[in-house]
Every structure is written in C-alpha cells, then in structure tokens.
Design a protein around this motif. Structure first.
Motif, mmCIF file in Angstrom:
data_model
loop_
_atom_site.group_PDB
_atom_site.id
_atom_site.type_symbol
_atom_site.label_atom_id
_atom_site.label_comp_id
_atom_site.label_asym_id
_atom_site.label_seq_id
_atom_site.Cartn_x
_atom_site.Cartn_y
_atom_site.Cartn_z
ATOM 1 N N ASN A 174 -3.066 10.434 -4.305
ATOM 2 C CA ASN A 174 -3.636 10.307 -2.969
ATOM 3 C C ASN A 174 -5.038 10.912 -2.919
ATOM 4 O OD1 ASN A 174 -3.216 13.242 -2.582
ATOM 5 N ND2 ASN A 174 -1.053 12.652 -2.500
ATOM 6 N N THR B 152 2.017 2.100 8.722
ATOM 7 C CA THR B 152 3.283 2.609 8.203
ATOM 8 C C THR B 152 4.146 3.096 9.361
ATOM 9 O OG1 THR B 152 2.111 3.359 6.234
ATOM 10 C CG2 THR B 152 4.352 4.177 6.555
ATOM 11 N N TYR C 189 2.095 5.249 0.306
ATOM 12 C CA TYR C 189 2.027 6.220 1.414
ATOM 13 C C TYR C 189 2.116 7.627 0.850
ATOM 14 C CZ TYR C 189 2.973 8.495 5.864
ATOM 15 O OH TYR C 189 2.907 9.325 6.963
ATOM 16 N N TYR D 159 -11.885 5.377 2.830
ATOM 17 C CA TYR D 159 -10.820 4.376 2.820
ATOM 18 C C TYR D 159 -11.378 2.978 3.102
ATOM 19 C CZ TYR D 159 -7.036 7.855 2.872
ATOM 20 O OH TYR D 159 -6.161 8.850 2.559
ATOM 21 N N ASP E 55 -1.451 5.913 -1.689
ATOM 22 C CA ASP E 55 -2.473 6.026 -0.646
ATOM 23 C C ASP E 55 -3.228 4.710 -0.544
ATOM 24 O OD1 ASP E 55 -3.937 7.184 1.390
ATOM 25 O OD2 ASP E 55 -4.527 8.942 0.227
ATOM 26 N N LEU E 56 -4.141 4.654 0.427
ATOM 27 C CA LEU E 56 -4.971 3.480 0.639
ATOM 28 C C LEU E 56 -6.033 3.353 -0.447
ATOM 29 C CD1 LEU E 56 -5.622 3.994 4.463
ATOM 30 C CD2 LEU E 56 -4.123 2.263 3.469
ATOM 31 N N THR F 152 0.839 -1.190 0.000
ATOM 32 C CA THR F 152 0.000 0.000 0.000
ATOM 33 C C THR F 152 0.874 1.239 0.000
ATOM 34 O OG1 THR F 152 -1.739 -1.153 1.230
ATOM 35 C CG2 THR F 152 -1.803 1.249 1.230
ATOM 36 N N GLU G 165 -3.483 9.765 10.088
ATOM 37 C CA GLU G 165 -3.842 10.552 8.890
ATOM 38 C C GLU G 165 -3.507 12.016 9.126
ATOM 39 O OE1 GLU G 165 -7.794 9.891 7.542
ATOM 40 O OE2 GLU G 165 -7.705 7.751 7.985
ATOM 41 N N ARG H 53 -4.134 2.489 7.659
ATOM 42 C CA ARG H 53 -2.726 2.679 7.322
ATOM 43 C C ARG H 53 -1.835 2.034 8.370
ATOM 44 N NH1 ARG H 53 -3.178 7.676 6.029
ATOM 45 N NH2 ARG H 53 -3.362 7.250 3.808
ATOM 46 N N ALA I 138 1.256 6.054 10.837
ATOM 47 C CA ALA I 138 -0.071 5.591 10.404
ATOM 48 C C ALA I 138 -1.155 6.645 10.569
ATOM 49 C CB ALA I 138 -0.476 4.345 11.185
#
Length: 248
Positions: free
Chosen positions: A167, A227, A11, A221, A209-210, A9, A248, A225, A246
């Motif tokens: 994104n 990350t 970022y 979404y 992005d997701l 995924t 947002e 996330r 992670a």
C-alpha cells in the motif's frame, strides 16, 4: 501490446476481530493474442473475477498466462480457474512455499503442491521475460521469492508490486507489515522506487491499494476507492446495512 487493465483493486485493510481481508489487486494484460493475469485473487473474488473478465469479453479458458507475484492464498489460489493457462511463478518462491509447514501462515499448502506438479507451471529465475514487454524481478522480504511485474506498453510502464509494497503507506515510509524479513523488504522498496523513477509517468499497482503515479515527489492515486461491506444485522431478511469503506 493491446492493453493493460485492473480487474480488481486491492484494499489496504485488515479486520482485528476477523483476520485478514485478503482483498488483493488483479491485473489483466493483453499481449498480442495472449491474455495474461497478474495474480488471481482469493476465493471470495471468484465470482467477481468471472464477471469482470466477462465484461471485457474474456472467458476463463481464454486466459493464456498467469503471473503470480507470490504464493500467498489471496494472490495465488484461483490459478485453478484457468485450465488452459501457463502459470509463471518464481522458482525461489516455489521452493520456499513447498517447505512451509502445513497450517502455518497464508500459504495454501495443497494448492502449492498441485501447482508444483502441474505441467502448466513455469518457474522463473531472478529476472525473467514472461512475454515481450512483460518482465519479472525478484524483490524478497514479504516472501523469499516475491516478484514485481513490469509491463511496457505503448510508451508507458506499469509495475505490479504484489505484496513487496502492499500500500501507499509502505511505499512512503519504507516500513512493511507482515514480512518474513524486514531489512530485505526495506531494500526491495528502495529498488521499487528506483524502478518507479526510471521512466516518467510510470504507474505502480500495489497488492492492496489503488494504482499510483509520482507527482511533485509524492504518491498520487489514479483512481478513487470503491469498497463496501453489506451485512444482514437484523431478523429482517430484506434489511441490509451497507458500510462504506471507501474513505481514506
């Protein structure tokens, strides 16, 4: 069609002090006996990509097809990992990428040159069918030959956007960062919205992005996330600091 998966995924971040992260999305599509990757990620994703494929019972030499949304390094450079795969890329993109001066921008010059001369390379026109149920369409702006890849499977539709819309912010505001042609990018995002709305429940996968669907007129979404960055910031080898990215 036997399945769509997201191996990595993307970022939506850059580092002002250290440059672009290049954490891009990589998709996996199984179409009958064919195993297809949508983009291949950057150098830093190689080990992760091998692990994620292995978790799904796929060896690199079992990948039969790669579709590159564009020729920037973070989406294309790992095509060399897959020795038996056909590599599908826009003809317009390849012609442009070969003309980019060396050392300028994120095109991996030597890899593009090798790709252009490889017998495994398949050049795509403006709208092409890669395999039944897998179609590409040129959406210029970020690069001249950027592609979106539409996958129809079992009554559902997934559209991989590459960096035509990196994104959620770009999709919502119709403004694009890091594009060669901002007006063309704006037009391409309008076209992406048209494609997104054609089939209810369509999932879009931006390059960084997701995955998202449309709910109540907004971008929702489909995942959370996960990350983080680990760093050794002290003289103690066993002292590892984890930064959670992670949020947002």
């Amino acid at each position: 069609m036997t399945g769509i998966d997201l191996l990595i995924t993307g970022y939506p971040g850059v580092s002002p002090s250290n440059g672009g992260m290049g954490w891009s999305s990589v998709g996996l599509v199984r179409s009958g006996e064919r195993i297809v990757l949508i983009d291949t990620g950057p150098f830093g994703a190689r080990d992760l990509l091998r692990r994620r494929l292995a978790e799904r019972g796929v060896a690199p030499d079992e990948v039969t097809d790669i579709v590159l949304t564009h020729c920037h390094h973070d989406h294309s450079v790992n095509w060399t990992m897959f020795s038996r795969a056909r590599v599908h890329v826009s003809r317009r993109e390849m012609e442009w990428a070969l003309q980019v001066p060396h050392g300028v921008g994120p095109v991996p010059e030597l890899y593009v040159r090798e790709l252009a001369s490889s017998p495994a390379t398949v050049l795509l026109d403006d709208e092409s069918e890669v395999l039944p149920g897998i179609r590409t369409e040129i959406v210029p702006g970020h690069t001249p030959g950027s592609l979106i890849v539409t996958v129809d499977h079992d009554g559902t539709r997934t559209i991989f956007l590459g960096d035509a819309a990196k994104n959620r912010a770009e999709l919502v505001c119709h403004r694009v960062d890091a594009t060669l042609d901002a007006p063309l990018s704006k037009d391409s995002i309008a076209r992406i919205w048209t494609r997104w709305e054609e089939v209810p429940g369509t999932t879009v996968v931006p390059g960084h992005d997701l995955p998202m669907v449309l709910r109540d007129g907004g971008c929702s979404y489909l995942d959370t996330r996960q990350t983080s960055v680990q760093a050794r910031l002290s003289a103690d080898f066993d002292d590892v600091t984890t930064f959670d990215l992670a949020e947002e």
